[in-house]
Motif scaffolding. Structure first.
Motif, PDB file in Angstrom:
ATOM      1  N   ASP A 188      -5.054   5.184   6.248  1.00 55.90           N
ATOM      2  CA  ASP A 188      -6.504   4.963   6.252  1.00 55.90           C
ATOM      3  C   ASP A 188      -6.857   3.607   6.861  1.00 55.90           C
ATOM      4  O   ASP A 188      -7.786   3.478   7.665  1.00 55.90           O
ATOM      5  CB  ASP A 188      -7.063   5.003   4.820  1.00 55.90           C
ATOM      6  N   PHE A 214       0.846  -1.203   0.000  1.00 56.38           N
ATOM      7  CA  PHE A 214       0.000   0.000   0.000  1.00 56.38           C
ATOM      8  C   PHE A 214       0.872   1.240   0.000  1.00 56.38           C
ATOM      9  O   PHE A 214       2.035   1.199   0.388  1.00 56.38           O
ATOM     10  CB  PHE A 214      -0.888   0.047   1.254  1.00 56.38           C
ATOM     11  N   LEU A 226      -8.815  -2.299  -0.816  1.00 51.25           N
ATOM     12  CA  LEU A 226      -7.486  -2.104  -1.405  1.00 51.25           C
ATOM     13  C   LEU A 226      -7.010  -3.353  -2.144  1.00 51.25           C
ATOM     14  O   LEU A 226      -6.218  -3.288  -3.081  1.00 51.25           O
ATOM     15  CB  LEU A 226      -6.473  -1.744  -0.322  1.00 51.25           C
ATOM     16  N   GLU A 257      -2.714   5.138   2.082  1.00 50.86           N
ATOM     17  CA  GLU A 257      -3.642   4.005   2.190  1.00 50.86           C
ATOM     18  C   GLU A 257      -3.445   3.290   3.523  1.00 50.86           C
ATOM     19  O   GLU A 257      -4.409   2.900   4.193  1.00 50.86           O
ATOM     20  CB  GLU A 257      -3.413   3.018   1.046  1.00 50.86           C
TER      21      GLU A 257
END
Lengths: 308, 388
Positions: free
Chosen positions: A67, A60, A78, A64
């Motif tokens: 998050d 990631f 994802l 990301e």
């Protein structure tokens, strides 16, 4: 001369050694595991991500990840698991996998059956030519496969033409090839395990009413179980991983996974993500098998060399 | 139960470096219910003989009979034998219960229940009921030993074969099992062949002992016969601890004496009459010699040999005194504490009645000590021997 104040104490030297050796081990581990990590990582990526000029080493981006820490359900969005769905339709991945399982399993059964009897004979009996035959068996392992490939192919063609026994692109053909390759190793490995089983136990069984064969089946083989598991795993993986002979002698309906996976790379395009997804799926059962049998295998791998 | 008859048994091993005669023309009859101990140094052929009786080795020449049945060429499983091995040879993947049941399962038609009953019964006799569910790995050496014995006993065979079964136990347990095994054998009354290199086991356990050396039979007899009437120098030196003392002597028949550079001993006429040859070896058991520091006061001063004390080993009840007689070592076991000091001069009394004489060349016994040897039930006799 190093001034005394810079000299390491005994415990300091030990700590330094520990750090260095663990660092070296860590590097080796990274070297071994990175391709697997990359395989799994790529299987969850789109083609654009995979073919990017500078693909990210991390799954990631930092944003990301931030998050995901806030809300773990973000992780699901994802993951790009599309590859795992489309790969089945694109090529007969499942058939390839089943072919590999059949070929590897039957090879393992044959190699173990012959290996147990052969290894036992080498371990327990004295017979003329024992050293010569043993050496010849070992010698076959020194010959690179590529040298035998063409003669083997011609032999298969000849058998097919003169005896009308189809061998090319059949299960029994490729199983026969793999069995001939793995039997010598199986015999030598199992011989070591049998050597470590004291003769007296077998004699006790014979006095207890067993024939030699019964003593082998009821006492010696159960005792050699870890060694047989280790040998079996070795044979299974050899057959499962083999590419060279399979690429020539096992195509069509019997194409094993190791060959079939290459079809993801076509003339026009390469389905990298699906290939990686298929590879990950194919690795899983083997990994599970290994984990299940890990204890006896590790025992087996060490036991054969240690005399009781 | 059965009588075991071994007739001219020969076992030759062929190896690339030549053939080795492990057992050479052995003839022996073992009575029904008898406890016979094969004893000898390693490589004497005792284990090979046992393995031939078991059928684990093929026989090069000769025959083996159980009762009137020739078993020479039978497989082990056809012979109705049970064997206890030195390292117990328990099946590691089976529980003690299965270890014991295995032989019955393989060699009889008994039902599961009947086998179970017999295993329980034997386990009770051996005091191992608690261990039946355990695998060998979980058992101590002594417990494994008991399970191995139980495995043999439960079979109720006609012959027990035991290959150094006690040699892996510690000294205390070994002494305990020795007595227990004798008791068991006595109760079961099964013909038993027991192999050991330990002469204490041989002396104490067997009805008869069979002394072997270099594949050849040296002597068969009760323990006391072999101890006090050894057939030859080998048997004399092998049995007994500390071992018999040997000194080379020359026999002078005209003078009626034995002469050694450092001493001479007169012999009575009856002994002289039996002498054959002049080069002899004189043997004296350590417990048959006695020491004195006042030779003049001794009733038989002409039977004293001057010696120097080299080492004394007080054992509590007895003291082993190591002497130097003209450069040769002689051991005497004397009672209690003597207060001798190293380097002290003493006189060794050699009683003629206890003297052994052997032919120097062949080793054959010419004269024995006059110690009594009961030919009655040997268990009493062997108990006596243990205290010797």
């Amino acid at each position: 001369m190093i001034p005394d104040e810079f000299r390491l104490t005994e415990s300091g030297r030990e700590t330094l050694f520990n750090l260095l050796s663990k660092g070296a081990l860590g590097c080796l581990l990274l070297y071994a595991l990175f391709p697997i990590y990359w395989m799994i990582l790529s299987s969850f990526r789109t083609r654009a991500e995979i073919t990017a000029a500078e693909p990210s080493v991390l799954p990631f981006t930092l944003d990301e990840a931030a998050d995901a820490i806030q809300d773990p359900s973000v992780l699901l969005t994802l993951l790009e698991y599309e590859n795992y769905l489309t790969m089945w339709d694109r090529f007969p991945v499942f058939d390839y996998f089943v072919n590999s399982l059949i070929i590897a399993s039957v090879t393992t059964v044959f190699a173990l059956a012959v290996g147990c009897l052969g290894g036992y004979a080498f371990s327990r009996y004295r017979f003329p030519g024992k050293i010569g035959v043993g050496g010849a068996l070992l010698g076959t392992q020194m010959i690179p496969g590529i040298l035998i490939l063409l003669p083997m192919f011609l032999l298969f063609v000849w058998i097919q033409e003169t005896l009308a026994i189809p061998l090319i692109d059949t299960y029994h053909g490729i199983i026969f090839v793999y069995t001939t390759f793995t039997v010598p190793v199986a015999i030598w490995m199992l011989r070591g395990f049998f050597d470590s089983i004291p003769n007296a136990i077998e004699e006790a069984a014979r006095v207890d009413g067993c024939s030699r064969f019964q003593a082998l089946v009821r006492v010696v083989l159960p005792m050699a179980a870890p060694g047989i598991a280790a040998t079996g795993m070795f044979v299974f993986l050899t057959a499962f991983n083999e590419v060279l002979f399979a690429s020539v002698l096992a195509r069509g309906d019997v194409t094993p996974f190791a060959i079939g996976i290459q079809s993801f790379e076509t003339q026009t395009t390469a389905y990298w993500g699906e290939m990686m997804a298929a590879s990950t799926v194919a690795t899983a059962p083997i990994l599970i098998l290994f984990i299940l049998f890990q204890k006896p295998i590790v025992e087996g791998l060490t036991e054969g060399s240690v005399k009781q | 139960m059965s009588r075991v008859t071994i007739d001219e048994l020969t076992k030759v091993y062929d190896s690339p470096s030549g053939s080795i005669e492990a057992v050479d023309d052995l003839t022996l009859a073992i009575d029904d219910g008898e406890f016979v101990v094969f004893v000898g140094p390693s490589g004497c052929g005792k284990s090979t003989t046992l393995r031939c009786i078991a059928g684990l080795e093929t026989v090069t020449d000769g025959t083996i009979e159980f009762g009137s049945e020739d078993v020479t060429d039978q497989k082990p499983k056809e012979r109705d034998i049970a064997m206890v091995f030195q390292n117990y040879a328990l099946y590691p993947h089976m529980t003690a219960r299965k270890n014991m049941a295995f032989g019955l399962k393989m060699s009889t038609d008994l039902s599961e229940d009947e086998i179970e009953d017999r295993v329980e019964e034997t386990a009770q006799m051996m005091g191992i009921e608690e261990l039946l569910a355990d695998k060998p790995k979980a058992l101590s050496g002594g417990q494994q030993q008991r399970v191995a014995l139980g495995r043999a006993i439960v079979r109720d065979p006609s012959v027990f074969l035991m290959d150094e079964p006690l040699s892996n136990l510690d000294a205390k347990l070994r002494a305990q099992m020795r007595t227990e095994l004798q008791q068991l054998q006595h109760d079961l009354d099964v013909t038993t062949v027991y192999v050991t290199h330990d002469q204490t086991e041989a002396m104490t356990m067997g009805d008869r002992i069979v002394v072997l050396n270099d594949g050849e039979l040296q002597q068969v007899g009760t323990p006391l016969e072999c101890y006090h009437r050894p057939a030859n120098r080998f048997v004399a030196g092998f049995l007994g601890s500390p071992p018999m003392n040997f000194l080379p002597v020359e026999a002078d028949r005209d003078a009626g004496e034995l002469s050694h550079p450092r001493f001479s001993l007169s012999l009575s006429d009856s002994v002289v009459a039996d002498l054959d040859g002049t080069e002899l070896v004189m043997g004296l058991r350590p417990e048959h010699g006695s020491l004195t520091t006042t030779p003049d006061a001794h009733p038989e001063p002409d039977r004293l040999v001057e010696a120097t004390v080299t080492v004394t080993e007080p054992m509590g009840d007895v003291t082993n005194v190591y002497l130097d007689v003209g450069g040769e070592s002689v051991t005497v076991t004397a009672g209690g504490h003597l207060g001798l000091t190293d380097g002290e001069s003493v006189w060794l009394y050699v009683p003629e009645a206890k003297l052994h004489l052997f032919d120097a060349e062949t080793g054959t016994a010419i004269k024995h000590s006059d110690e009594p040897i009961e030919s009655t039930r040997v268990s009493e006799a062997s108990r006596h021997a243990e205290t010797v």
